[in-house]
Design a protein around this motif. Structure first.
Motif, PDB file in Angstrom:
ATOM      1  N   SER A 164       0.837  -1.202   0.000  1.00 18.18           N
ATOM      2  CA  SER A 164       0.000   0.000   0.000  1.00 18.18           C
ATOM      3  C   SER A 164       0.874   1.255   0.000  1.00 18.18           C
ATOM      4  CB  SER A 164      -0.985  -0.011   1.170  1.00 18.18           C
ATOM      5  OG  SER A 164      -0.269  -0.128   2.369  1.00 18.18           O
ATOM      6  N   GLY A 165       2.009   1.161   0.643  1.00 13.44           N
ATOM      7  CA  GLY A 165       2.939   2.290   0.617  1.00 13.44           C
ATOM      8  C   GLY A 165       3.428   2.598  -0.789  1.00 13.44           C
ATOM      9  N   ILE A 166       3.827   1.533  -1.500  1.00 10.68           N
ATOM     10  CA  ILE A 166       4.320   1.714  -2.871  1.00 10.68           C
ATOM     11  C   ILE A 166       3.222   2.343  -3.729  1.00 10.68           C
ATOM     12  CG2 ILE A 166       5.179   0.535  -4.936  1.00 10.68           C
ATOM     13  CD1 ILE A 166       6.283  -1.669  -3.029  1.00 10.68           C
ATOM     14  N   LYS A 167       2.019   1.786  -3.570  1.00 10.75           N
ATOM     15  CA  LYS A 167       0.892   2.285  -4.380  1.00 10.75           C
ATOM     16  C   LYS A 167       0.602   3.755  -4.060  1.00 10.75           C
ATOM     17  CE  LYS A 167      -2.041  -1.531  -5.759  1.00 10.75           C
ATOM     18  NZ  LYS A 167      -3.234  -2.314  -5.381  1.00 10.75           N
ATOM     19  N   LEU A 168       0.663   4.062  -2.785  1.00 14.80           N
ATOM     20  CA  LEU A 168       0.352   5.415  -2.349  1.00 14.80           C
ATOM     21  C   LEU A 168       1.317   6.429  -2.969  1.00 14.80           C
ATOM     22  CD1 LEU A 168      -1.627   6.831  -0.325  1.00 14.80           C
ATOM     23  CD2 LEU A 168       0.290   6.838   1.283  1.00 14.80           C
ATOM     24  N   ILE A 169       2.615   6.078  -2.920  1.00 10.89           N
ATOM     25  CA  ILE A 169       3.627   6.981  -3.488  1.00 10.89           C
ATOM     26  C   ILE A 169       3.381   7.157  -4.975  1.00 10.89           C
ATOM     27  CG2 ILE A 169       6.106   7.245  -3.983  1.00 10.89           C
ATOM     28  CD1 ILE A 169       5.598   7.657  -1.075  1.00 10.89           C
ATOM     29  N   SER A 170       3.110   6.024  -5.656  1.00  9.90           N
ATOM     30  CA  SER A 170       2.883   6.092  -7.108  1.00  9.90           C
ATOM     31  C   SER A 170       1.677   6.969  -7.438  1.00  9.90           C
ATOM     32  CB  SER A 170       2.655   4.696  -7.684  1.00  9.90           C
ATOM     33  OG  SER A 170       3.703   3.867  -7.335  1.00  9.90           O
ATOM     34  N   GLN A 171       0.655   6.812  -6.622  1.00 10.04           N
ATOM     35  CA  GLN A 171      -0.547   7.602  -6.901  1.00 10.04           C
ATOM     36  C   GLN A 171      -0.319   9.078  -6.601  1.00 10.04           C
ATOM     37  OE1 GLN A 171      -3.371   5.506  -4.501  1.00 10.04           O
ATOM     38  NE2 GLN A 171      -3.433   3.779  -5.943  1.00 10.04           N
ATOM     39  N   LYS A 172       0.360   9.301  -5.483  1.00  8.97           N
ATOM     40  CA  LYS A 172       0.518  10.673  -5.026  1.00  8.97           C
ATOM     41  C   LYS A 172       1.501  11.454  -5.901  1.00  8.97           C
ATOM     42  CE  LYS A 172       0.973  12.793  -0.447  1.00  8.97           C
ATOM     43  NZ  LYS A 172       1.436  12.495   0.915  1.00  8.97           N
ATOM     44  N   TYR A 173       2.635  10.801  -6.214  1.00  9.38           N
ATOM     45  CA  TYR A 173       3.699  11.543  -6.916  1.00  9.38           C
ATOM     46  C   TYR A 173       3.957  11.038  -8.336  1.00  9.38           C
ATOM     47  CZ  TYR A 173       4.657  12.977  -2.105  1.00  9.38           C
ATOM     48  OH  TYR A 173       4.543  13.444  -0.835  1.00  9.38           O
ATOM     49  N   GLY A 174       3.264  10.002  -8.686  1.00  8.05           N
ATOM     50  CA  GLY A 174       3.505   9.424 -10.011  1.00  8.05           C
ATOM     51  C   GLY A 174       4.521   8.300  -9.910  1.00  8.05           C
ATOM     52  N   ALA A 175       4.324   7.273 -10.732  1.00  7.91           N
ATOM     53  CA  ALA A 175       5.196   6.089 -10.686  1.00  7.91           C
ATOM     54  C   ALA A 175       6.642   6.452 -11.002  1.00  7.91           C
ATOM     55  CB  ALA A 175       4.685   5.033 -11.655  1.00  7.91           C
ATOM     56  N   GLU A 176       6.843   7.547 -11.727  1.00 10.49           N
ATOM     57  CA  GLU A 176       8.217   7.936 -12.059  1.00 10.49           C
ATOM     58  C   GLU A 176       8.967   8.438 -10.816  1.00 10.49           C
ATOM     59  OE1 GLU A 176       5.515   9.428 -12.993  1.00 10.49           O
ATOM     60  OE2 GLU A 176       5.667  11.610 -12.869  1.00 10.49           O
ATOM     61  N   ASN A 177       8.262   8.581  -9.730  1.00  5.38           N
ATOM     62  CA  ASN A 177       8.921   9.014  -8.505  1.00  5.38           C
ATOM     63  C   ASN A 177       9.162   7.863  -7.529  1.00  5.38           C
ATOM     64  OD1 ASN A 177       9.889  11.670  -8.101  1.00  5.38           O
ATOM     65  ND2 ASN A 177       7.828  12.355  -8.665  1.00  5.38           N
ATOM     66  N   PHE A 178       9.006   6.641  -8.023  1.00  9.77           N
ATOM     67  CA  PHE A 178       9.355   5.475  -7.197  1.00  9.77           C
ATOM     68  C   PHE A 178      10.426   4.680  -7.940  1.00  9.77           C
ATOM     69  CE2 PHE A 178       9.157   1.411  -5.153  1.00  9.77           C
ATOM     70  CZ  PHE A 178       8.849   1.728  -3.820  1.00  9.77           C
ATOM     71  N   GLY A 179      11.377   4.161  -7.186  1.00 12.71           N
ATOM     72  CA  GLY A 179      12.452   3.408  -7.830  1.00 12.71           C
ATOM     73  C   GLY A 179      12.743   2.106  -7.118  1.00 12.71           C
ATOM     74  N   ALA A 180      13.136   1.110  -7.894  1.00 14.33           N
ATOM     75  CA  ALA A 180      13.519  -0.177  -7.312  1.00 14.33           C
ATOM     76  C   ALA A 180      14.968  -0.464  -7.659  1.00 14.33           C
ATOM     77  CB  ALA A 180      12.622  -1.277  -7.850  1.00 14.33           C
ATOM     78  N   LEU A 181      15.718  -0.741  -6.630  1.00 15.47           N
ATOM     79  CA  LEU A 181      17.133  -1.094  -6.826  1.00 15.47           C
ATOM     80  C   LEU A 181      17.335  -2.509  -6.326  1.00 15.47           C
ATOM     81  CD1 LEU A 181      18.570   2.262  -5.513  1.00 15.47           C
ATOM     82  CD2 LEU A 181      18.749   1.438  -7.873  1.00 15.47           C
ATOM     83  N   ILE A 182      17.919  -3.327  -7.150  1.00 13.20           N
ATOM     84  CA  ILE A 182      18.108  -4.730  -6.776  1.00 13.20           C
ATOM     85  C   ILE A 182      19.573  -5.106  -6.858  1.00 13.20           C
ATOM     86  CG2 ILE A 182      17.622  -5.559  -9.132  1.00 13.20           C
ATOM     87  CD1 ILE A 182      16.237  -8.011  -7.663  1.00 13.20           C
ATOM     88  N   SER A 183      19.966  -5.963  -5.970  1.00 18.29           N
ATOM     89  CA  SER A 183      21.353  -6.420  -5.943  1.00 18.29           C
ATOM     90  C   SER A 183      21.665  -7.213  -7.214  1.00 18.29           C
ATOM     91  CB  SER A 183      21.559  -7.318  -4.730  1.00 18.29           C
ATOM     92  OG  SER A 183      22.704  -8.128  -4.915  1.00 18.29           O
ATOM     93  N   PRO A 184      22.846  -6.993  -7.787  1.00 15.91           N
ATOM     94  CA  PRO A 184      23.238  -7.806  -8.945  1.00 15.91           C
ATOM     95  C   PRO A 184      23.533  -9.245  -8.534  1.00 15.91           C
ATOM     96  CG  PRO A 184      25.038  -6.362  -8.306  1.00 15.91           C
ATOM     97  CD  PRO A 184      23.867  -5.997  -7.433  1.00 15.91           C
ATOM     98  N   SER A 185      23.441  -9.540  -7.247  1.00 12.82           N
ATOM     99  CA  SER A 185      23.678 -10.907  -6.797  1.00 12.82           C
ATOM    100  C   SER A 185      22.392 -11.611  -6.381  1.00 12.82           C
ATOM    101  CB  SER A 185      24.681 -10.916  -5.633  1.00 12.82           C
ATOM    102  OG  SER A 185      25.917 -10.423  -6.092  1.00 12.82           O
ATOM    103  N   ALA A 186      21.246 -11.028  -6.731  1.00 13.37           N
ATOM    104  CA  ALA A 186      19.975 -11.722  -6.502  1.00 13.37           C
ATOM    105  C   ALA A 186      19.797 -12.764  -7.608  1.00 13.37           C
ATOM    106  CB  ALA A 186      18.831 -10.729  -6.523  1.00 13.37           C
ATOM    107  N   SER A 187      18.942 -13.743  -7.358  1.00 12.55           N
ATOM    108  CA  SER A 187      18.749 -14.779  -8.371  1.00 12.55           C
ATOM    109  C   SER A 187      17.956 -14.224  -9.541  1.00 12.55           C
ATOM    110  CB  SER A 187      18.016 -15.975  -7.769  1.00 12.55           C
ATOM    111  OG  SER A 187      16.671 -15.612  -7.522  1.00 12.55           O
TER     112      SER A 187
END
Lengths: 770, 160, 405
Positions: free
Chosen positions: A298-321
């Motif tokens: 719900s937090g992710i959705k809230l940010i996307s709705q409030k500020y637009g999806a371009e204002n949310f970012g996902a960073l993932i480890s290059p060592s994840a599967s």
């Protein structure tokens, strides 16, 4: 081919091969200690003596070449008498303390003594005792047990190229060791544990932890670099007790980097997260999985709705599967979020559309040793990719030439044909190109490098190291390397960061490409953009911003300035607790199942060998449930293999645009910082591997490394404190004068608590006395 | 910073190096260690072995291996003079045992010890190849054959 | 009987170690002739073969045959190595060659280099031999200055660079492949053969290793066509005139003992170690009329070895002597291979126990069995050298061991 007879069996053998090689092939057992198929023949233990027709005395099977018509008996009276005699000599000064020896149960001496020893000792004299040396945090010694086979000495001489162990003294007082008590510091040092046939060299972290017969062996892979060395995990009582190599001729052969061997010690680190947690009114509360997941989505959705999806970012480890990477981008893109990246240490994202489907070395890893000419640009290979360094050494041993362009005259475990030591990598690589195009001549080293690449008729390769890949103008370096490879026919490649950058590229964990490398119209922000200026919300998947990002503490600040942060992680830390709003604990590497794609593009499966710690869950399941809660389509997986299958079914793009960037001139105006990452700081697991953190390579107290000219120019003395300034940031560190550093170059490690205040993407620095 | 060899030493080492092919500098290690040892009161410290390793360009452990293998290198402080008394069979048959006892009582030390004044280190040596003059000893670089108690007295008398 | 005609032919000349003295007795004549006439190397080998010269280091391998292993026109650098690491207890012949006739050795080395097309030679001298090293260095400087060695010698177009190299105290370096390792700046560890030095010697290049006496004999043999059967005997122990005697092989022990002045103090002969400490001991009754040559001694179960004849009188305690010999092999074992590293110390410890009256009945047979366990099971001959004295002492003097128990 040659025909000979071993124990009455006619054998076809290759000319020049030894008796033991052929016996091994036929599974005719011949006892041995000093012989090892990866090392030179020493013929010193004498255990493999066999009876050869027409020979005056028994011959060592390891050192005796086969001959046409030769007749060999391995079990004749004469052979057995010799073997029994040698066995007795081996045991006279051996302590016979098997019950308290860690090697017990997997000891070659114990095994062979069962077959060839007496059931009592005829030795009534005092036994030899050897004073032990402390070889550091990884290797335990009981040198009284040593049988002087010299495998460990030959490993240093021949394989690692770093002679640390030696045989000093002589006669019965010969001692194997470092002579002067000192740590063995090589990044592949612990291979001597495997090589040691007795309990003289054993694993220090594993010491007295379990008996070999109590443990179950599971295949696995190393997850700290893109080579994916093959390992076995030894598990006892739901706990990984140790890691040993699993032979794979295509990758690690039988050698493991210490990093892959000892990172298991982080599995049960104090910072493992037991239960999901959310932050309310600046306090952390343990909550149920359902509550935590709901809170997160719900937090992710809230940010996307409030500020637009371009204002949310996902960073993932290059060592994840690859499954985790795929599901993360699928979840994010499903939510309309296109800011997805794994390239946390990259600074220059120009020409990202010109990158290939996934990063490779340009040749198969196994073929590195066949290269006749290799140019390394911006890399301290042994301390970046230890297994690659072993391969490079092999190339040199087999007659190849290696040259490098580097800001530091690094100590390599192989001889270099030429080295250009410079702070201006682009300029020097441009010069190599200019010489090749006959536009001008360069320095002596540059000319040699050009000559090497042009004239050698065999296979050629250009490798960019981590310092080149992190370079603020990396795209120009790549473009130059490509142009040189076009002219010379050399292949071009590099080892990417992390264990699964290839997976991240293929699964679409980049902002400009979909799974399979297909272009997208909705290009998101890359990692640099996401961290340089704060977004409104982040999802960090196995990422600790200040250590995993080139921006250091600045990355942490950016994330902390956002409104909502989801941390999906195996470990927590003070800073994660400061920046995150919800922490979702996931299984650690040994507790999860998933695939890793290595530098050769080989898929290697990792299977859970223990249960997840506490209430942590496999990452893929966490991502699936988040998607289910977000009511996204296509997340009905019941098993991780369904995710794998889905990825495998994607048809990959084949053509990409060319990187035709032309390099701009490069000069150093002030001082230029290069920021290596310590071997043992590359990811959250190794940063928590206690024994690795006690080694010299952990570099816990980084310095400002400059050469004597630079020091003189600034007015700094060795050991003095100085401050380094750039872009309004600064750190204060001790100065180390290192004659190997290029002029005007400042080496300060990144990914370190002490240096994180100074973002590593800023390379133009000022150093002041303080 | 590691110890560096003084120039008069490296000049001598360079002469040894000149005997061998350019890519076989290690061949000069034994002679180099002798020069360094003679210049250091008859023994080799770790720092000096390291300096030889650096100068010749070989791994330090390889220098330790050599220095600890050959009996003429001393890795601990020794007296100003070294006496190597041959105790092998040819000398033994000609009375080296009584010479050994005499030397030990006269110097008031046992084998592998150094006199309190730091003047003499006494060692028992294997055959030194002068059996025709047995019993014999080597005092520093000099052989002394057909030893008698009187010869020993005279030799020790002459020591500075 | 002529004595001292080959390696020691210069002994009577004052300052015999100088170039002038050596040339005054015809030194370097052969070398000059070879260079001038560009003698066919095969002819030199033929002459050596006819002379019957066998290696003087201990193994007695025919020198001419050894020299055919390396062909003059083989491409690449080749080396001649002179083994002056004299260390076999009882042996002191090469020391005197280098002290008194260094130029003849240089001439012999140069000829070997010529025959095998080796332009570089190393003379590896044991580190304790300071005086011989100084003499060799002085002689080398003289010969180089006289252009008898070096580049384009006497305008012949032939190069011969000889270097003296010092050891540092290790008996094992007398073993030719250990010597090569030592020459390369390593511990002196014997190498497994094959490959042999002729194929893979110093720095991996074809190399011939010859003993000092062998090489020093060459000029005289080539000049005279004689003396291939001359050998230096180093006589030591209980004799009146211990010393080196260069005499024809086949001389009986009785004659040799006479030359050495007979038994010291008129005592009775008990036994003789005829070829250095490694050689099996022979009791008096077996040795007295024994012809001192390779084959006769081999037939008697011992060996000529380096020609070191150690004479033992009736008062000698064989247990004590063997204990000392065993100490030596324990001390000098390089430690590389198991049977020698572990077995030499084991034998020495048992022997000292027996010597001190702490032995048991089983110890004697155990010693014999340990020696058998070492024998033939090691890389080099040091293992055998340590085993043979033990077996022969027990065989011939068992009662002395029993008496100590």
């Amino acid at each position: 081919m040659i025909k000979l007879e071993i124990d009455g069996e006619t054998v076809e053998a290759e000319e020049g091969s030894s008796i033991i090689e052929n016996a091994d092939r036929l599974q005719i057992p011949i006892p041995r200690f000093c012989y090892h198929h990866k090392l030179s023949v020493a013929a010193n233990c004498r255990m493999c003596l066999v009876h050869v027709e027409n020979s005056r005395k028994p011959m060592p099977a390891c050192a005796t070449p086969v001959a046409e018509g030769m007749k060999v008996w391995t079990k004749s009276k004469e052979a057995v008498a010799a073997q029994h005699a040698v066995m007795e000599f081996l045991l006279v000064n051996h302590p016979l303390d098997c019950p308290i020896c860690d090697q017990g149960g997997e000891c070659e001496l114990q095994d062979v003594a069962m077959g060839y020893g007496r059931d009592y000792s005829r030795y009534d004299e005092p036994k030899r005792a050897v004073i032990d040396q402390n070889l550091g945090p990884l290797i335990a010694t009981d040198m009284t047990r040593c049988i002087h086979c010299t495998r460990c000495v030959r490993f240093g001489e021949e394989i690692s190229g770093q002679r640390e162990m030696g045989a000093t003294g002589r006669g019965e007082n010969t001692e194997i060791g470092t002579f002067i008590e000192q740590n063995v510091d090589s990044e592949v040092s612990a291979n001597i544990i495997d090589l040691c046939p007795v309990g003289a060299l054993t694993s220090k972290p594993f010491r007295f932890k379990a008996r070999t017969w109590e443990m179950r062996q599971h295949p696995g892979i190393g997850t700290h670099d893109c080579i994916g060395a093959n390992i076995y995990l030894h598990v006892h009582n739901e706990q990984v007790m140790r890691v040993v190599p699993r032979e794979n001729e295509r990758l690690n052969e039988i050698w493991l980097a210490d990093r892959d061997r000892f990172s298991y010690t982080a599995v049960l680190h104090d910072e493992r997260i037991r239960k999901p947690m959310i932050r309310k009114q600046d306090k952390w509360h343990v909550v149920s999985w359902v509550e935590a997941l709901k809170y997160a989505i719900s937090g992710i959705k809230l940010i996307s709705q409030k500020y637009g999806a371009e204002n949310f970012g996902a960073l993932i480890s290059p060592s994840a599967s690859v499954e985790e990477q795929y599901l993360l981008q699928k979840l994010m893109r499903g939510l309309g979020i296109n800011n997805i990246d794994h390239r946390l240490r990259q600074v220059d994202f120009r020409m990202q559309e010109a990158e290939p489907l996934y990063p490779t070395l340009g040749v198969d890893f196994a073929d590195i040793e066949k290269q006749q000419a290799i140019l390394v640009v911006g890399g301290n290979i042994p301390k970046e990719h230890p297994n690659l360094a072993l391969k490079l050494r092999k190339a040199v041993v087999q007659g190849g030439s290696i040259a490098c362009i580097n800001p530091v005259a690094y100590k390599f475990n192989f001889d270099l044909l030429a080295e250009e030591i410079t702070g201006t990598l682009i300029k020097s690589l441009q010069q190599v190109l200019d010489v090749l195009e006959q536009k001008s001549t360069g320095t002596a080293a540059v000319n040699k490098i050009a000559h090497m690449l042009r004239d050698d008729s065999g296979d050629k390769l250009i490798i960019l190291g981590q310092l080149a890949l992190q370079h603020p103008r990396a795209a120009e370096l790549k473009a130059l390397a490509i142009r040189i490879s076009n002219i010379t026919g050399a292949k071009f490649g590099f080892c990417s960061n992390g264990a699964n950058a290839a997976g991240a590229w293929i699964s679409g964990c980049v902002p400009h490409r979909m799974p399979g490398g297909h272009p997208t119209d909705e290009i998101g922000k890359h990692a640099g953009e996401m961290l340089e200026k704060p977004l409104r919300g982040y999802l960090l998947y196995g990422v600790e911003p200040e250590f995993d990002s080139v921006f250091g503490n600045k990355a942490l600040t950016s994330v902390s300035e956002s409104d909502f942060v989801v941390a999906v992680a195996s470990y927590t830390s003070e800073s994660i607790k400061q920046i995150a709003d919800v922490i979702l604990p996931i299984a650690q590497l040994v507790e999860m199942t998933g695939n890793y794609i290595n530098v050769d593009g080989i898929w290697q499966e990792l299977r859970a060998v223990t249960k997840p710690f506490g209430e942590s869950r496999p990452g893929w399941k966490v991502l699936r449930v988040l998607a289910n809660m977000a009511e996204l389509e296509g997340f009905d997986y019941t098993d991780v293999s369904q995710v794998t299958d889905e990825i495998c079914e994607i048809e990959c793009a084949e053509k990409f645009v060319q990187n035709t960037l032309s390099a701009e001139p490069e000069e150093i105006n002030n001082l230029k910082r290069f920021a290596p990452v310590s071997l043992y700081a590359v990811d959250g697991t190794v940063r928590r591997a206690g024994p690795l953190q006690q080694t010299a390579d952990a570099n816990l107290e980084p310095r400002i490394c400059i050469n004597q000219n630079t020091a003189k120019y600034i007015g700094l003395a060795d050991g003095a404190y100085a401050s380094v300034h750039s872009g309004g940031y600064h750190v204060k560190l001790k100065v180390l004068i290192d004659t190997q550093v290029a002029d005007q170059v400042v080496i300060i490690n990144q990914a370190n608590r002490l240096t994180n205040p100074l973002p590593a993407h800023l390379t133009s620095v000022e150093v002041k006395q303080c | 910073m590691s110890t560096q060899l003084p120039q008069d030493i490296t000049t001598q080492i360079d002469k040894f190096l000149a005997k061998f092919p350019d890519d076989q500098r290690q061949s000069a290690v034994i002679s180099s260690l002798f020069v360094v040892q003679n210049n250091n009161g008859g023994w080799l410290s770790t720092e000096l072995m390291d300096a030889v390793a650096d100068y010749i360009g070989m791994p330090k452990i390889a220098v330790y291996e050599v220095a600890s293998f050959y009996s003429l290198f001393d890795l601990e402080e020794v007296g100003k003079h070294k006496i190597y008394l041959c105790t092998n069979i040819a000398c033994m048959l000609r009375g080296s045992k009584s010479i050994a006892q005499y030397l030990q009582s006269k110097l008031n030390i046992k084998f592998n010890e150094t006199t309190a004044d730091g003047k003499v280190t006494l060692k028992s040596a294997e055959c030194l190849g002068a059996c025709g003059g047995a019993p014999m000893l080597q005092l520093d670089d000099q052989y002394h054959e057909n030893l008698t108690f009187e010869r020993i007295d005279a030799l020790l008398e002459e020591l500075d | 009987m002529e004595i001292n005609k080959v390696c020691y032919r210069a002994l009577h000349v004052p300052n015999s170690w100088t170039l002038d003295a050596y040339q005054s007795i015809g030194g370097y004549k052969v070398w000059r002739k070879i260079l001038q006439e560009k003698t066919d190397p095969n002819k030199i080998i033929e002459q050596l073969k006819e002379s019957g010269l066998r290696g003087r280091g201990g193994a007695g391998f025919p020198t001419a045959t050894k020299w055919t292993f390396i062909k003059r026109d083989m491409p690449g650098q080749k080396y001649v190595v002179c083994n002056s690491d004299e260390g076999e207890p009882g042996t002191f012949k090469d020391r005197d060659i280098m002290r008194y006739n260094p130029h003849q050795l240089l001439e012999g080395i140069a000829i070997a280099g010529y025959v095998m097309g080796a332009s570089v030679a190393y003379n590896y001298i044991r580190g304790e031999y300071r005086e011989p090293i100084a003499r060799m260095e002085a002689a080398l400087a003289e010969a180089n200055a006289a252009r008898l060695l070096g580049k384009d010698i006497l305008g012949s177009g032939f190069d011969m660079h000889i270097h003296n190299v010092e050891g540092a105290g290790a008996y094992i370096c007398g073993e030719e492949t250990a010597l090569l390792d030592s020459l390369e700046g390593k511990k002196g560890l014997p190498r497994f053969k094959p490959p042999f030095p002729a194929a893979h010697g110093v720095y991996g290049k074809p190399t011939t290793v010859n003993n000092t006496e062998t090489l020093a004999s060459v000029p005289v043999i080539l000049e005279t066509g004689k003396y291939g059967n001359y050998k230096i005997f180093s006589v030591s122990g209980h004799v009146n005139k211990p010393g080196n005697y260069e005499v024809p092989l086949g001389i009986t022990f009785r004659e040799l003992l006479d030359l050495a002045g007979g038994m010291l103090d008129g005592k009775k002969l008990k036994a003789v170690i005829p070829g250095g400490s490694s050689a099996p001991v022979l009791p008096a009754e077996q040795i007295m009329d024994m012809p001192m040559d390779f084959d006769s001694l081999a037939k008697a179960g011992t060996m000529l070895g380096s020609g070191a004849v150690i004479v033992l009188n009736e008062d000698t305690c064989m247990v004590e002597l063997l204990a000392r010999i065993s100490d030596f092999y324990m001390e000098e074992s390089c430690g590389q291979c198991t049977p020698c590293r572990e077995g030499t110390g084991w034998m020495a410890r048992i022997l000292h126990r027996i010597l001190h009256g702490e032995g048991s009945k089983e110890d004697i047979d155990k010693l014999d069995s340990i020696a058998s366990g070492i024998m033939g099971h090691t890389i080099c001959a040091l293992g055998d050298a340590a085993a043979m004295p033990v077996q022969s002492f027990i065989k011939h003097f068992r009662q002395e061991f029993v008496a100590k128990i």
